[in-house]
Design an enzyme around this catalytic site. Structure first.
Site, short mmCIF file in Angstrom:
data_model
loop_
_atom_site.label_atom_id
_atom_site.label_comp_id
_atom_site.label_asym_id
_atom_site.label_seq_id
_atom_site.Cartn_x
_atom_site.Cartn_y
_atom_site.Cartn_z
N ASP A 207 1.17 -1.01 -0.25
CA ASP A 207 -0.17 -0.27 -0.02
C ASP A 207 1.06 1.32 -0.04
O ASP A 207 2.08 0.86 -0.69
CB ASP A 207 -0.48 -0.19 1.43
CG ASP A 207 -2.24 0.48 0.42
OD1 ASP A 207 -2.63 1.90 1.00
OD2 ASP A 207 -3.20 -0.19 1.01
N HIS A 259 -3.05 5.98 4.01
CA HIS A 259 -3.74 4.82 3.22
C HIS A 259 -3.14 3.79 3.48
O HIS A 259 -3.97 2.77 4.26
CB HIS A 259 -4.52 4.24 2.08
CG HIS A 259 -5.45 3.87 1.07
ND1 HIS A 259 -4.65 2.48 0.71
CD2 HIS A 259 -6.54 3.97 0.88
CE1 HIS A 259 -5.51 1.74 0.45
NE2 HIS A 259 -7.41 2.86 0.45
N SER A 434 -11.10 -0.72 -0.46
CA SER A 434 -10.28 -1.33 0.75
C SER A 434 -9.88 -1.51 2.20
O SER A 434 -8.88 -1.25 2.20
CB SER A 434 -9.30 0.28 0.37
OG SER A 434 -8.64 0.72 -0.32
#
Length: 609
Positions: A207, A259, A434
């Site tokens: 990520d 994120h 996600s």
């Protein structure tokens, strides 16, 4: 696990971003480019040369050698040992690679510039193109030249946006109910976990990288695979062993995405510490390994992502030291639009991961579109996860279709955010697939901790067998949500309660085959077998073969059942009339449970009525 038959031997994929596209058919695959993208300057391609010596020759390029020579001198170690450490040792001269590139350039009337080598025999090369159509034509010509095993564009891939104080606001820990349609019972699952693995489970987070937070364990291991050189940054970015989600912009300001931190927190945030949220895996039982593949703006290159996946499974990646031990599970909450689906090299990477015993979980995407046109969601040998709403149906944004394996909570979930580099709250509520993928990653980790001999296929089978299906008339029923939202408490009961489970499903093998085309097909099939009498039975919570487990089938009528056969998989298609009764008896290592009679009505296709 999605298994599809690909007729062409080479996938050709040209895609830069999810906008309006032009397409051209090559064999049975479709190449796509973005009409809005600026292709007039340069484009990076991921290629596999037919001549493998070209890849070997290009491993030790002068720039890499110079860097290693400086490091060898500074660390007082031999250059030979560093070449081995950084996976660039080769017995083929660099000059051979360059002369081969020159020959290929002349043959194809295009200038190839080698950018870098990748894992599993791939390379990134830079080309120029005047237009999307010209790029399409170039890739077709390269494939047809016979000099390449595969060619794909190095796409821009994006993140998929989305007594602990917030514990009661985390629906994934609650039981499924009318008021918590996205409940998945993670509280019960965690209470059933026993670490039989003998170590911490290693979970790879591919990520935006690591960031410090009060509610997450400190960094254990990772690598930064991003590399950029443009005027956005204060200095050129190269790969290194620090996966921290942080860059310094040209104006001196810090740039941080976060994120990856949020994804990591959903998996393994510290629990019972009086702070924020709880992770779906006990943080004391898991090591999170970070691969930074998205920059501080949330963008990344397919080549970096695929190298990170290869690194996580202990494959050699040129110019990157090999990881000491592979991870057990990987989470990829990212992806991009691909009308052609998964490319050949891309698929090879994920297949290698599964062959090496590593579970790969990916997000389905947030475009409310068919997941078959997104990657890695459309790849085989991964578990593709969609998102459900608070009401238990497909979330409005979630992708759908035959490529979805299971669903998980993904709407308004509380997660962690870093204020180390930004002025923001430490916790926030967000939505997206996600957020769904990490929950299935955590479920797989808890299952593996308790039953460490399970294979990726078996783990996926158990997760799928405990999906709650789709309600008639729901969006999931209409569009396809795989096996539905997973009740993870039942996942943990699948093996211990094997002999006492009475769960089963009885349905017509061709239920829903009501379109004109399907009716014609059924009519043709009826010449070879009585399709109207075919009934599919599935039973238990296992969903997969397991060593020592077998099932005895009984067939009869009026409650008088006669033994017919013993099988190893918990499903069977039988051809019989409507009055026939079928029973199953589960046995483990010679000990058998009771015979369960699988009764119920079925819905036949309209052509059988």
């Amino acid at each position: 696990m999605k298994r599809t038959i690909i007729l062409s031997t080479i996938s050709v994929l040209v895609m830069l971003s999810p906008s309006v596209m032009a397409s051209i058919e090559v064999d049975t695959k479709v190449s796509v480019v973005n009409k809005e993208a600026d292709l007039s300057k340069t484009v990076n391609l991921i290629v596999q040369f037919k001549d493998k010596n070209i890849h070997k020759a290009l491993l030790a390029n002068p720039k890499t050698l110079a860097k290693l020579e400086r490091k060898a001198k500074a660390d007082n170690v031999s250059l030979i040992s560093l070449k081995k450490t950084y996976n660039v040792q080769s017995n083929v001269a660099y000059e051979y690679g360059m002369s081969s590139l020159k020959s290929l350039s002349e043959k194809n009337s295009i200038q190839f510039e080698h950018v870098r080598s990748m894992s599993m025999g791939a390379d990134v090369v830079k080309v120029t193109s005047d237009s999307p159509i010209a790029l399409q034509n170039l890739i077709v010509e390269l494939i047809n030249s016979g000099d390449f095993d595969s060619v794909m564009v190095d796409d821009v891939v994006k993140k998929m946006n989305f007594n602990d104080t917030l514990y009661n606001q985390q629906p994934q820990f609650k039981q499924p109910s009318p008021s918590t349609g996205d409940g998945q019972n993670f509280e019960a699952m965690r209470n059933k976990v026993v670490n039989n693995l003998g170590r911490k489970v290693r979970i790879g987070v591919v990520d935006s990288g690591y960031a410090p937070h009060e509610d997450i364990n400190p960094l254990v291991e990772g690598y930064d695979f991003t590399q950029e050189a443009n005027d956005k940054y204060l200095e050129a970015k190269t790969r290194d062993a620090d996966p921290t989600d942080l860059s310094i912009l040209a104006d001196g300001l810090s740039c941080h995405d976060g994120h990856g931190l949020s994804v990591a927190g959903l998996i393994g945030a510290t629990s019972n510490n009086g702070l924020g949220v709880a992770g779906a895996v006990d943080s004391e039982e898991a090591d999170l390994v970070y691969a930074r593949v998205l920059n501080c703006f949330g963008d990344g290159a397919s080549s970096d992502i695929l190298d990170a996946v290869a690194w996580m499974m202990q494959e050699e990646v040129p110019e990157v030291p090999t990881i000491a031990a592979p991870v057990d599970i990987m989470n990829l909450s990212l992806g991009g639009y691909r009308i052609a689906g998964c490319a050949t090299y891309e698929q090879a990477v994920y297949t290698k991961a599964r062959d090496k015993g590593i579970v790969v979980v990916v997000a389905a995407g947030n475009s409310n579109d068919d997941a078959k046109t997104f990657a890695p969601a459309s790849c085989n040998d991964v578990i593709t996860v969609g998102a459900i709403s608070r009401k238990g149906d497909k979330a409005s944004f979630s992708n759908y279709g035959d490529n979805i394996d299971v669903m998980a909570a993904g709407s308004s979930l509380w997660m962690i955010a870093s204020n180390e580099y930004k002025t923001q709250e430490l916790y926030f509520s967000g939505s997206g697939t996600s957020m769904s993928a990490p929950l299935i990653t955590a479920a797989a980790a808890n299952l593996l901790l308790t039953h460490p001999t399970l294979t990726p296929d078996q783990i996926e089978g158990i997760l799928s067998a405990n999906g709650q299906g789709s309600k008639p008339g729901s969006l999931c029923a209409q569009l396809g949500c795989g096996k539905g939202s997973v009740n993870v408490s039942n996942v943990m009961d699948a093996i211990p309660n094997l002999l006492t489970s009475i769960k089963y499903e009885k349905k017509h093998r061709y239920e829903g085959y009501n379109s004109p085309e399907q009716k014609v097909w059924l009519d043709k099939m009826n010449h070879y077998a009585s399709v109207c009498n075919m009934v599919k039975y599935t039973w238990g919570n296992l969903g997969t073969e397991l060593s020592g487990v077998e099932y005895k089938l009984y067939v009869g009528s009026n409650d008088e059942l006669v033994y017919t056969e013993t099988i190893s998989t918990p499903q069977k298609v039988l051809s019989h009339d409507k009055d026939t009764l079928v029973g199953v008896q589960t046995c483990k290592n010679g000990t058998c449970g009771s015979v369960v009679q699988m009764r119920g009505n079925i819905t036949s296709p309209s052509s059988c009525l």
